[in-house]
Design an enzyme around this catalytic site. Structure first.
Site, PDB file in Angstrom:
ATOM      1  N   CYS A   1      33.212  29.659  27.154  1.00 56.00           N
ATOM      2  CA  CYS A   1      32.114  28.688  27.088  1.00 56.00           C
ATOM      3  C   CYS A   1      30.969  29.207  26.222  1.00 56.00           C
ATOM      4  O   CYS A   1      30.430  28.472  25.378  1.00 56.00           O
ATOM      5  CB  CYS A   1      31.624  28.349  28.491  1.00 56.00           C
ATOM      6  SG  CYS A   1      31.171  29.789  29.499  1.00 56.00           S
TER       7      CYS A   1
ATOM      8  N   HIS B   1      24.248  28.357  31.203  1.00 55.78           N
ATOM      9  CA  HIS B   1      23.848  29.539  30.461  1.00 55.78           C
ATOM     10  C   HIS B   1      22.740  29.145  29.481  1.00 55.78           C
ATOM     11  O   HIS B   1      22.582  27.967  29.142  1.00 55.78           O
ATOM     12  CB  HIS B   1      25.010  30.107  29.634  1.00 55.78           C
ATOM     13  CG  HIS B   1      26.214  30.470  30.420  1.00 55.78           C
ATOM     14  ND1 HIS B   1      26.206  31.345  31.485  1.00 55.78           N
ATOM     15  CD2 HIS B   1      27.520  30.090  30.280  1.00 55.78           C
ATOM     16  CE1 HIS B   1      27.424  31.497  31.963  1.00 55.78           C
ATOM     17  NE2 HIS B   1      28.240  30.735  31.246  1.00 55.78           N
TER      18      HIS B   1
ATOM     19  N   ARG C   1      24.416  32.253  33.770  1.00 58.20           N
ATOM     20  CA  ARG C   1      24.297  31.851  35.165  1.00 58.20           C
ATOM     21  C   ARG C   1      25.029  32.870  36.042  1.00 58.20           C
ATOM     22  O   ARG C   1      26.025  33.465  35.653  1.00 58.20           O
ATOM     23  CB  ARG C   1      24.863  30.440  35.353  1.00 58.20           C
ATOM     24  CG  ARG C   1      26.350  30.289  34.975  1.00 58.20           C
ATOM     25  CD  ARG C   1      27.265  30.504  36.149  1.00 58.20           C
ATOM     26  NE  ARG C   1      28.653  30.378  35.804  1.00 58.20           N
ATOM     27  CZ  ARG C   1      29.452  31.415  35.549  1.00 58.20           C
ATOM     28  NH1 ARG C   1      28.973  32.641  35.511  1.00 58.20           N
ATOM     29  NH2 ARG C   1      30.744  31.220  35.313  1.00 58.20           N
TER      30      ARG C   1
ATOM     31  N   GLY D   1      30.023  38.684  21.241  1.00 54.55           N
ATOM     32  CA  GLY D   1      30.014  38.862  19.789  1.00 54.55           C
ATOM     33  C   GLY D   1      31.403  39.067  19.213  1.00 54.55           C
ATOM     34  O   GLY D   1      31.817  38.339  18.292  1.00 54.55           O
TER      35      GLY D   1
ATOM     36  N   GLY E   1      38.998  33.293  29.412  1.00 52.12           N
ATOM     37  CA  GLY E   1      39.102  34.409  30.343  1.00 52.12           C
ATOM     38  C   GLY E   1      40.195  35.388  29.977  1.00 52.12           C
ATOM     39  O   GLY E   1      40.218  36.526  30.468  1.00 52.12           O
TER      40      GLY E   1
END
Length: 338
Positions: free
Chosen positions: A141, A221, A169, A196, A111
């Site tokens: 993640c 995801h 998600r 990316g 994050g």
């Protein structure tokens, strides 16, 4: 035994704490919370962790709730060899100043921006970069999922470029105030998404572009990946490489694992703590080489896939193990990872 402090005992922090506790070469010396909720109570009463508070002014709130505290975050980090920072991204920079002042090493989560530490981490692709360093950042993640499989494929296929669509998600299961409920949201609506560029922080020189969207699910995801390759290679060779790579699972839709819901059910069958699936499942049926292009689909359990990476990052920063594969194997064995 190295002493590890967990600053932020939420979705990732509580999982990292349990993963540290499972190792035989490190220990949890404390975890932190900012408010006296069920996670704080569980940390003390069920897990037996010493609890420290991130906002000293709220000490009375913890006292009134009957939750014992051992001190403040500043007290906790004084006793630590390394801090795993799992706090919200907005306070990372100010925490870094606190860690520098205390002279303690620190690991951040995806994050935070790469620029905060100038160094990002993935155990498979660039373990050595963080060895002996003071600060690093475990990538997100989604980036972890992409990096694990791409790092496995590149040595045999010689990747020319990657294009991937990230189906994300909408929220974690416990985030009841988030959505979407009845929509598909480009997130962001621009290309590329941040995933990316994040991959490039741990796989230097790779040509990768991603786009992302949110859908109404909380479980996992899902990635749709298209890879242009330089080497002539058979589909089975890709499958063989992925099957040999720990922390990656080649799964069969035909065996009842054709969706993220069924993958989460599989994690339950494995008896995993919190039903976590640390590995990246890749659907066997999706893996296909057509000419110089490779296609495959994979899933990412956003609550847990970065957890073993944090353990390996601890060993790298503290110079506990110089060989990344030995660290990975040790972490996997302690956590029951396939």
């Amino acid at each position: 035994m190295k002493s590890v402090a967990i600053n932020g005992y939420g979705t990732i922090g509580k999982r990292v704490a349990d993963a540290v506790a499972a190792q035989d070469d490190m220990k949890v010396i404390g975890v932190s919370k900012t408010r006296p909720n069920y996670e704080a109570r569980t940390a003390v009463e069920e897990k037996g962790y010493d609890l420290y508070i991130g906002i000293p002014e709220r000490a009375n709130q913890f006292k009134e709730a009957g939750i014992e505290i051992a001190g403040t975050v500043e007290d906790m980090i004084q006793e630590a060899d390394v801090v795993v920072d799992c706090t919200p991204g907005t306070i990372g920079p100010q925490n870094l100043e606190m860690y520098k002042k205390a002279g303690v090493k620190a690991i951040y989560q995806g994050g935070e921006d790469h620029e905060l530490t100038g160094l990002s981490f993935n155990a498979i692709s660039n373990y050595d970069d963080s060895y002996g360093k003071d600060y690093t950042r475990v990538v997100s993640c989604n980036t972890t999922g992409l990096t694990r499989t791409l790092s496995t494929i590149d040595p045999i296929a010689d990747i020319k470029k990657v294009r991937a669509v990230m189906v994300r998600r909408g929220s974690d299961p416990s985030e009841v105030k988030k959505g979407p409920i009845n929509s598909i949201v480009p997130n962001p609506p621009k290309v590329p998404s941040h995933h990316g560029p994040d991959v490039k922080t741990v796989m230097e020189g790779i040509d990768v572009t991603t786009m992302a969207l949110l859908v109404p699910t909380t479980l996992m995801h899902q990635h749709n990946i298209m890879v242009e390759i330089n080497n002539e290679i058979e589909t089975q060779e890709i499958i063989d490489a992925l099957e040999k790579r720990s922390r990656v699972l080649v799964v069969d839709a035909g065996e009842g694992l054709g969706s993220t819901a069924e993958l989460m059910e599989y994690a339950k069958e494995l008896g995993r703590n919190r039903n976590d699936l640390y590995e990246i499942p890749v659907w066997r049926e999706s893996i296909n080489v057509v000419g110089n292009e490779l296609y495959y689909m994979q899933a990412v359990h956003q609550e847990s896939d970065v957890v073993p990476e944090n353990i390996d990052a601890i060993r790298a920063l503290l110079e506990m193990e110089s060989d990344n594969e030995k660290s990975i194997a040790k972490t996997n064995k302690a956590m029951g990872i396939l």
